[in-house]
Write a protein that holds these residues in place. Structure first.
Motif, PDB file in Angstrom:
ATOM      1  N   ALA A   1       0.817  -1.216   0.000  1.00 35.07           N
ATOM      2  CA  ALA A   1       0.000   0.000   0.000  1.00 35.07           C
ATOM      3  C   ALA A   1       0.849   1.265   0.000  1.00 35.07           C
ATOM      4  O   ALA A   1       0.403   2.323  -0.470  1.00 35.07           O
ATOM      5  CB  ALA A   1      -0.920   0.006   1.223  1.00 35.07           C
ATOM      6  N   ASN A   2       2.056   1.182   0.520  1.00 37.48           N
ATOM      7  CA  ASN A   2       2.867   2.378   0.767  1.00 37.48           C
ATOM      8  C   ASN A   2       3.089   3.265  -0.461  1.00 37.48           C
ATOM      9  O   ASN A   2       2.876   4.482  -0.392  1.00 37.48           O
ATOM     10  CB  ASN A   2       4.205   1.965   1.387  1.00 37.48           C
ATOM     11  CG  ASN A   2       4.963   3.137   1.953  1.00 37.48           C
ATOM     12  OD1 ASN A   2       4.566   3.713   2.958  1.00 37.48           O
ATOM     13  ND2 ASN A   2       6.067   3.501   1.316  1.00 37.48           N
ATOM     14  N   PRO A   3       3.501   2.717  -1.624  1.00 41.97           N
ATOM     15  CA  PRO A   3       3.728   3.598  -2.778  1.00 41.97           C
ATOM     16  C   PRO A   3       2.457   4.314  -3.231  1.00 41.97           C
ATOM     17  O   PRO A   3       2.514   5.478  -3.648  1.00 41.97           O
ATOM     18  CB  PRO A   3       4.253   2.641  -3.861  1.00 41.97           C
ATOM     19  CG  PRO A   3       4.764   1.450  -3.123  1.00 41.97           C
ATOM     20  CD  PRO A   3       3.883   1.322  -1.923  1.00 41.97           C
ATOM     21  N   LEU A   4       1.329   3.640  -3.163  1.00 41.28           N
ATOM     22  CA  LEU A   4       0.065   4.248  -3.580  1.00 41.28           C
ATOM     23  C   LEU A   4      -0.310   5.404  -2.655  1.00 41.28           C
ATOM     24  O   LEU A   4      -0.745   6.466  -3.114  1.00 41.28           O
ATOM     25  CB  LEU A   4      -1.045   3.199  -3.582  1.00 41.28           C
ATOM     26  CG  LEU A   4      -2.446   3.713  -3.938  1.00 41.28           C
ATOM     27  CD1 LEU A   4      -2.478   4.212  -5.384  1.00 41.28           C
ATOM     28  CD2 LEU A   4      -3.490   2.625  -3.712  1.00 41.28           C
ATOM     29  N   LEU A   5      -0.147   5.205  -1.357  1.00 39.55           N
ATOM     30  CA  LEU A   5      -0.487   6.268  -0.411  1.00 39.55           C
ATOM     31  C   LEU A   5       0.446   7.460  -0.577  1.00 39.55           C
ATOM     32  O   LEU A   5       0.007   8.618  -0.505  1.00 39.55           O
ATOM     33  CB  LEU A   5      -0.428   5.728   1.021  1.00 39.55           C
ATOM     34  CG  LEU A   5      -1.401   4.592   1.343  1.00 39.55           C
ATOM     35  CD1 LEU A   5      -1.237   4.140   2.788  1.00 39.55           C
ATOM     36  CD2 LEU A   5      -2.839   5.013   1.083  1.00 39.55           C
ATOM     37  N   ARG A   6       1.714   7.173  -0.810  1.00 40.75           N
ATOM     38  CA  ARG A   6       2.667   8.263  -1.048  1.00 40.75           C
ATOM     39  C   ARG A   6       2.299   9.035  -2.314  1.00 40.75           C
ATOM     40  O   ARG A   6       2.321  10.277  -2.328  1.00 40.75           O
ATOM     41  CB  ARG A   6       4.087   7.695  -1.158  1.00 40.75           C
ATOM     42  CG  ARG A   6       5.169   8.770  -1.304  1.00 40.75           C
ATOM     43  CD  ARG A   6       6.558   8.177  -1.216  1.00 40.75           C
ATOM     44  NE  ARG A   6       6.841   7.251  -2.289  1.00 40.75           N
ATOM     45  CZ  ARG A   6       7.019   5.945  -2.135  1.00 40.75           C
ATOM     46  NH1 ARG A   6       6.950   5.393  -0.935  1.00 40.75           N
ATOM     47  NH2 ARG A   6       7.293   5.167  -3.168  1.00 40.75           N
ATOM     48  N   GLU A   7       1.925   8.298  -3.360  1.00 39.56           N
ATOM     49  CA  GLU A   7       1.528   8.947  -4.612  1.00 39.56           C
ATOM     50  C   GLU A   7       0.284   9.815  -4.409  1.00 39.56           C
ATOM     51  O   GLU A   7       0.205  10.945  -4.913  1.00 39.56           O
ATOM     52  CB  GLU A   7       1.255   7.883  -5.678  1.00 39.56           C
ATOM     53  CG  GLU A   7       0.783   8.458  -7.012  1.00 39.56           C
ATOM     54  CD  GLU A   7       0.362   7.387  -8.000  1.00 39.56           C
ATOM     55  OE1 GLU A   7      -0.109   7.763  -9.097  1.00 39.56           O
ATOM     56  OE2 GLU A   7       0.490   6.185  -7.683  1.00 39.56           O
ATOM     57  N   ALA A   8      -0.693   9.289  -3.688  1.00 41.68           N
ATOM     58  CA  ALA A   8      -1.942  10.026  -3.481  1.00 41.68           C
ATOM     59  C   ALA A   8      -1.708  11.296  -2.673  1.00 41.68           C
ATOM     60  O   ALA A   8      -2.248  12.363  -2.999  1.00 41.68           O
ATOM     61  CB  ALA A   8      -2.960   9.137  -2.780  1.00 41.68           C
TER      62      ALA A   8
END
Length: 220
Positions: free
Chosen positions: A71-78
């Motif tokens: 989940a981490n890359p997606l949350l950072r991107e968002a």
């Protein structure tokens, strides 16, 4: 059986007794949207954006949890795309050998700067499969610090202050009702819509943020 699958199977087990004396069953979340449970929120006090923000991502994470790493890359991107706060709470699960110490380490880097602390969290998630023990975590952390020319002390938390902060975050998660990691919400303030919505299907994260932003604008 490969390491990632083995970790996934282990993390789906419920925890009966916490080695950290935190005494709450919890598990890591795996599988697709259909298998992702929702959280029964007992105390919503923490599920709101920081002061001055209308929308925020709020996450309870375990740094040794493979699904948190996914989940981490997606949350950072968002968070970057929408320029909204990403509030990261520690919820280290007792059956993970090094997640609690990783959370303490991250808070030590936070003392240098919050940006550096988050870089450490991101780096741990990116390298999670290779961090197998507390000793390997220490070596990884020493290299992370050395690469940034930061002297890492032998004891990063001699007074136990950072340990207390991690335990306080865990206790906060217990009050909220956390039962799995990661648990993620999109939270709003001054909104005509729901004050917080759990992100069960992460493919809908951007959609949920769009709706939250629209709801806050409509409430003006």
């Amino acid at each position: 059986m490969n390491h990632s699958l083995r970790s996934s199977l282990i993390c789906t087990a419920a925890v009966a007794v916490s080695a950290l004396s935190l005494l709450a069953p919890a598990r890591a979340q795996f599988g697709g949207p259909a298998s992702a449970p929702t959280t029964q929120v007992h105390d919503p006090a923490a599920l709101k954006p920081p002061a001055g923000a209308r929308v925020a991502i709020i996450e309870f994470e375990d740094m040794e949890c493979p699904d948190c790493a996914r989940a981490n890359p997606l949350l950072r991107e968002a968070a970057a795309k929408y320029n909204i706060p990403w509030v990261r709470h520690d919820f280290p699960l007792s059956f993970h050998a090094w997640s609690f110490q990783a959370a303490v380490n991250a808070r030590w880097f936070d003392l240098k700067s919050k940006k550096l602390g988050d870089e450490y969290r991101d780096a741990v998630f990116a390298n999670q499969p290779s961090i197998t023990t507390l000793e390997v975590l220490r070596t990884f952390t020493e290299k992370f610090a050395a690469d940034r020319k930061i002297p890492l002390p032998f004891a990063v938390d001699p007074q136990g202050t950072l340990t207390a902060q991690v335990k306080a975050d865990y206790a906060l998660g217990q009050r909220v009702g956390i039962e799995h990691t990661p648990t993620i919400w999109v939270a709003t303030s001054q909104s005509r819509g729901a004050p917080f919505v759990e992100v069960v299907d992460r493919t809908k994260l951007f959609q949920l943020i769009d709706q939250a932003i629209a709801d806050t604008k409509a409430s003006r």
